[in-house]
Enzyme design. Structure first.
Site, PDB file in Angstrom:
ATOM      1  N   LEU A  11      10.745 -54.330 -24.671  1.00 53.79           N
ATOM      2  CA  LEU A  11      11.182 -52.950 -24.479  1.00 53.79           C
ATOM      3  C   LEU A  11       9.991 -52.121 -24.006  1.00 53.79           C
ATOM      4  CD1 LEU A  11      13.404 -52.387 -27.656  1.00 53.79           C
ATOM      5  CD2 LEU A  11      13.981 -53.479 -25.476  1.00 53.79           C
ATOM      6  N   ARG A  18       3.018 -38.631 -25.024  1.00 57.90           N
ATOM      7  CA  ARG A  18       1.779 -38.244 -25.709  1.00 57.90           C
ATOM      8  C   ARG A  18       0.519 -38.843 -25.077  1.00 57.90           C
ATOM      9  NH1 ARG A  18       3.070 -39.902 -31.583  1.00 57.90           N
ATOM     10  NH2 ARG A  18       4.847 -40.931 -30.634  1.00 57.90           N
ATOM     11  N   LYS A  25       2.932 -45.736 -19.614  1.00 62.19           N
ATOM     12  CA  LYS A  25       2.147 -46.111 -20.795  1.00 62.19           C
ATOM     13  C   LYS A  25       1.712 -47.570 -20.786  1.00 62.19           C
ATOM     14  CE  LYS A  25       3.953 -46.039 -25.127  1.00 62.19           C
ATOM     15  NZ  LYS A  25       4.309 -45.372 -26.393  1.00 62.19           N
ATOM     16  N   ASN A 387     -30.917 -54.952   7.279  1.00 63.51           N
ATOM     17  CA  ASN A 387     -29.862 -55.906   7.653  1.00 63.51           C
ATOM     18  C   ASN A 387     -28.725 -55.280   8.448  1.00 63.51           C
ATOM     19  OD1 ASN A 387     -29.053 -54.408   5.403  1.00 63.51           O
ATOM     20  ND2 ASN A 387     -27.665 -56.003   4.694  1.00 63.51           N
TER      21      ASN A 387
HETATM   22  C1  UD1 Z   1      11.220 -48.076 -33.679  1.00 67.85           C
HETATM   23  C2  UD1 Z   1      12.149 -48.641 -34.735  1.00 67.85           C
HETATM   24  C3  UD1 Z   1      11.545 -48.428 -36.126  1.00 67.85           C
HETATM   25  C4  UD1 Z   1      10.183 -49.075 -36.190  1.00 67.85           C
HETATM   26  C5  UD1 Z   1       9.280 -48.564 -35.066  1.00 67.85           C
HETATM   27  C6  UD1 Z   1       8.015 -49.379 -35.023  1.00 67.85           C
HETATM   28  C7  UD1 Z   1      14.437 -48.384 -33.906  1.00 67.85           C
HETATM   29  C8  UD1 Z   1      15.656 -47.569 -33.961  1.00 67.85           C
HETATM   30  N1  UD1 Z   1      13.432 -47.951 -34.655  1.00 67.85           N
HETATM   31  O1  UD1 Z   1      11.144 -46.686 -33.899  1.00 67.85           O
HETATM   32  O2  UD1 Z   1      12.389 -48.979 -37.113  1.00 67.85           O
HETATM   33  O3  UD1 Z   1       9.571 -48.794 -37.454  1.00 67.85           O
HETATM   34  O4  UD1 Z   1       9.928 -48.699 -33.796  1.00 67.85           O
HETATM   35  O5  UD1 Z   1       7.144 -48.814 -34.104  1.00 67.85           O
HETATM   36  O6  UD1 Z   1      14.401 -49.385 -33.239  1.00 67.85           O
HETATM   37  N2  UD1 Z   1      12.222 -47.977 -25.994  1.00 67.85           N
HETATM   38  C9  UD1 Z   1      12.932 -48.214 -24.836  1.00 67.85           C
HETATM   39  N3  UD1 Z   1      14.049 -47.477 -24.586  1.00 67.85           N
HETATM   40  C10 UD1 Z   1      14.515 -46.540 -25.444  1.00 67.85           C
HETATM   41  C11 UD1 Z   1      13.764 -46.301 -26.622  1.00 67.85           C
HETATM   42  C12 UD1 Z   1      12.636 -47.035 -26.872  1.00 67.85           C
HETATM   43  O7  UD1 Z   1      12.557 -49.058 -24.028  1.00 67.85           O
HETATM   44  O8  UD1 Z   1      15.526 -45.927 -25.146  1.00 67.85           O
HETATM   45  C13 UD1 Z   1      11.016 -48.766 -26.260  1.00 67.85           C
HETATM   46  C14 UD1 Z   1       9.736 -47.949 -26.264  1.00 67.85           C
HETATM   47  O9  UD1 Z   1       9.129 -47.979 -24.983  1.00 67.85           O
HETATM   48  C15 UD1 Z   1       8.892 -48.656 -27.302  1.00 67.85           C
HETATM   49  C16 UD1 Z   1       9.918 -49.265 -28.265  1.00 67.85           C
HETATM   50  O10 UD1 Z   1      11.117 -49.306 -27.549  1.00 67.85           O
HETATM   51  O11 UD1 Z   1       8.148 -49.706 -26.722  1.00 67.85           O
HETATM   52  C17 UD1 Z   1      10.069 -48.455 -29.537  1.00 67.85           C
HETATM   53  O12 UD1 Z   1      10.468 -47.156 -29.213  1.00 67.85           O
HETATM   54  P1  UD1 Z   1      10.033 -45.917 -30.093  1.00 67.85           P
HETATM   55  O13 UD1 Z   1      10.613 -44.710 -29.511  1.00 67.85           O
HETATM   56  O14 UD1 Z   1       8.571 -45.942 -30.325  1.00 67.85           O
HETATM   57  O15 UD1 Z   1      10.787 -46.272 -31.451  1.00 67.85           O
HETATM   58  P2  UD1 Z   1      10.571 -45.591 -32.845  1.00 67.85           P
HETATM   59  O16 UD1 Z   1      11.436 -44.418 -32.932  1.00 67.85           O
HETATM   60  O17 UD1 Z   1       9.130 -45.417 -33.103  1.00 67.85           O
END
Ligand code: UD1
Ligand code: MG
Length: 458
Positions: A11, A18, A25, A387
């Site tokens: 993902l 940020r 990123k 050179n």
């Molecule tokens: C997610 C988890 C959470 C976990 C945390 C760990 C879910 C609902 N929650 O939360 O339980 O503790 O990660 O860091 O899964 N991404 C996409 N598409 C989207 C949303 C996210 O590709 O629509 C990718 C982001 O680029 C990232 C990863 O998924 O690499 C996690 O996304 P992020 O928004 O950081 O999730 P959290 O809300 O932090």
């Protein structure tokens, strides 16, 4: 038992707001490599096939950066949550074996940890990588039932006060039986605080079906660190550099300070190598036995043979340095240079695209470019191989045992014969014969009647 078929979904569609950067990123670098590359390499190490990357923001840059990789790309135009992102990848994911979900911004996971997780999932279990944190805020919490089994994951924003006190968190890394993931993902709903499709909701589905849900903790907590801002990027950089330093010391390398070394690529060291503080190693660098690297040197794609000493503030790029040579301090060695054994290159000397044979010395303030230098040659201070005529480059050839007096200019193309001597301050634009003295400078005159002028009166 390890499933024969391993699908990996990475993902990587998050915006990375940020980071305050126009660069996506996952292209930000750690130890000289984009974050996503680490995740891809780990997936490849696991023999995953296919590997599907879900991209979003700045997608064309990501695709361009990884154009040569055997990866399937899926766009998630709108970031509607991790479950929605995984759903986009589903058409590429087989229905056999295990599917492992990784994040593009969590680059330091070790292959071994993931291998264990996949092994734990086996054919019919859901496996979650979790860690116990003192400060769990922001993360999804692992909710266990009275018998200790995992019941679900609840996101911080949806959690009750009691659930927020849980310190075991979801790292986001999970392994599922692929067939079940195909059933679950289309069933996800977004009726939660964030209005997102949570991948984590499949854990509740699995629990309700009575599926075994297992968890694993990584050996090092730094493995699961993610990058959301430049501060975290720097933390991961340090964590990885500490890993590099630890490995080098374990192999017997002496680091004057393991906190002050940067390896951006592969550094291979022989026995009894010493590296002083502040050095940067880029690309593939090989150091032979008994090599000493002084403080604040930059070495990029170089091969350094046994017993070489590189003194402080030297910059070496694309070169091969022979046994027991001495380089620096303040030397610059540029690409396509090969220095034989016992060559000495001193301060403020630049050598480019040149071969210098056994025992020759270029010790002070010189430029040697596009030159072939024999053995036992002494090049005096301030010598310049001229050179470049502004359009083309030409070679200078200096025979064995030649002596080039200080402050000489050798205008290429030019050949200095074996054992020739060039008088100091010469501008040589014709070949200099072997074994003879060539002198090419204005004759010194002393004016017998000259007197120094005196100050005129007002
Ligand atoms: C997610 C988890 C959470 C976990 C945390 C760990 C879910 C609902 N929650 O939360 O339980 O503790 O990660 O860091 O899964 N991404 C996409 N598409 C989207 C949303 C996210 O590709 O629509 C990718 C982001 O680029 C990232 C990863 O998924 O690499 C996690 O996304 P992020 O928004 O950081 O999730 P959290 O809300 O932090
Ligand atoms: Mg996050």
């Amino acid at each position: 038992m390890v499933a024969e078929e391993l699908n990996v979904i990475i993902l990587a569609a998050g915006k990375g707001t940020r980071m305050h950067s126009s660069q996506p990123k996952v292209l930000h670098q750690i130890a000289g490599k984009p974050m996503l590359q680490y995740v891809l390499e780990t997936a490849i190490d696991l023999n995953a096939d296919p590997i599907t990357v879900v991209y979003g923001h700045g997608g064309e840059h990501v695709l361009h950066a990884f154009a040569d990789w055997d990866v399937r790309w899926v766009e998630q135009a709108e970031q509607l949550g991790t479950g929605h992102a995984a759903l986009q990848a589903l058409p590429h994911v087989g229905t056999e074996g295990v599917t492992l979900v990784l994040y593009g911004d969590v680059p330091l996971l070790q292959t071994e940890t993931l291998r264990k997780l996949v092994h734990l999932a086996g054919k019919d279990k859901l496996a979650i990588l979790t860690v116990v944190m003192d400060e769990p805020s922001g993360y999804g919490r692992i909710v266990r039932s009275d018998n200790g089994n995992i019941a679900c994951i609840v996101e911080e924003k949806d959690a009750t006060d009691q659930q927020r006190r849980i310190r075991e968190i979801n790292t986001g890394v999970m392994a599922f039986p692929s067939a079940d993931l195909h059933r679950w993902l289309p069933e996800l709903a977004n009726d939660n605080q964030q209005g997102e499709y949570y991948l984590t909701d499949v854990v509740r589905m699995a629990a309700e079906e009575g599926m075994g849900i297992v968890s694993l903790q990584p050996d090092e907590d730094t493995e699961v660190l993610g990058v959301n801002d430049k501060r975290q990027l720097a933390q991961l950089e340090r964590a990885l550099q500490r890993r590099h330093a630890a490995r080098l010391m374990q192999d017997g390398v002496t680091l004057m300070d393991p906190a002050r070394i940067d390896v951006r690529g592969l550094l291979l060291c022989g026995r009894d190598v010493t590296i002083d503080v502040g050095c940067v190693f880029i690309g593939q660098v090989e150091l032979g036995d008994n090599v000493r690297i002084g403080p604040h040197c930059v070495l990029k794609d170089v091969v350094i043979r046994d017993g070489v000493v590189v003194s402080a503030f030297s910059h070496l790029d694309g070169a091969e340095i022979g046994e027991n040579a001495h380089i620096g301090p303040f030397a610059r060695i540029r690409p396509d240079t090969r220095l034989a054994a016992h060559v000495h290159i001193g301060n403020f000397v630049e050598v480019k695209n040149s071969q210098v044979e056994y025992g020759s010395k270029i010790n002070h303030l010189s430029y040697v470019g596009d030159a072939t230098v024999g053995h036992g040659v002494n090049i005096g201070a301030g010598t310049i191989t001229v050179n470049y005529d502004g359009v083309n480059k030409y070679r200078t050839t200096i025979g064995n045992g030649a002596f080039i007096g200080s402050g000489s200019e050798l205008i290429a193309p030019v050949v200095i014969g074996d054992d020739a001597t060039i008088a100091a301050g010469s501008t040589i634009n014709k070949d200099a014969p072997a074994g003879k003295l060539s002198i090419a400078r204005a004759r010194q005159l002393t004016h017998p009647t000259w007197v120094r002028p005196t100050k005129k009166g007002k």
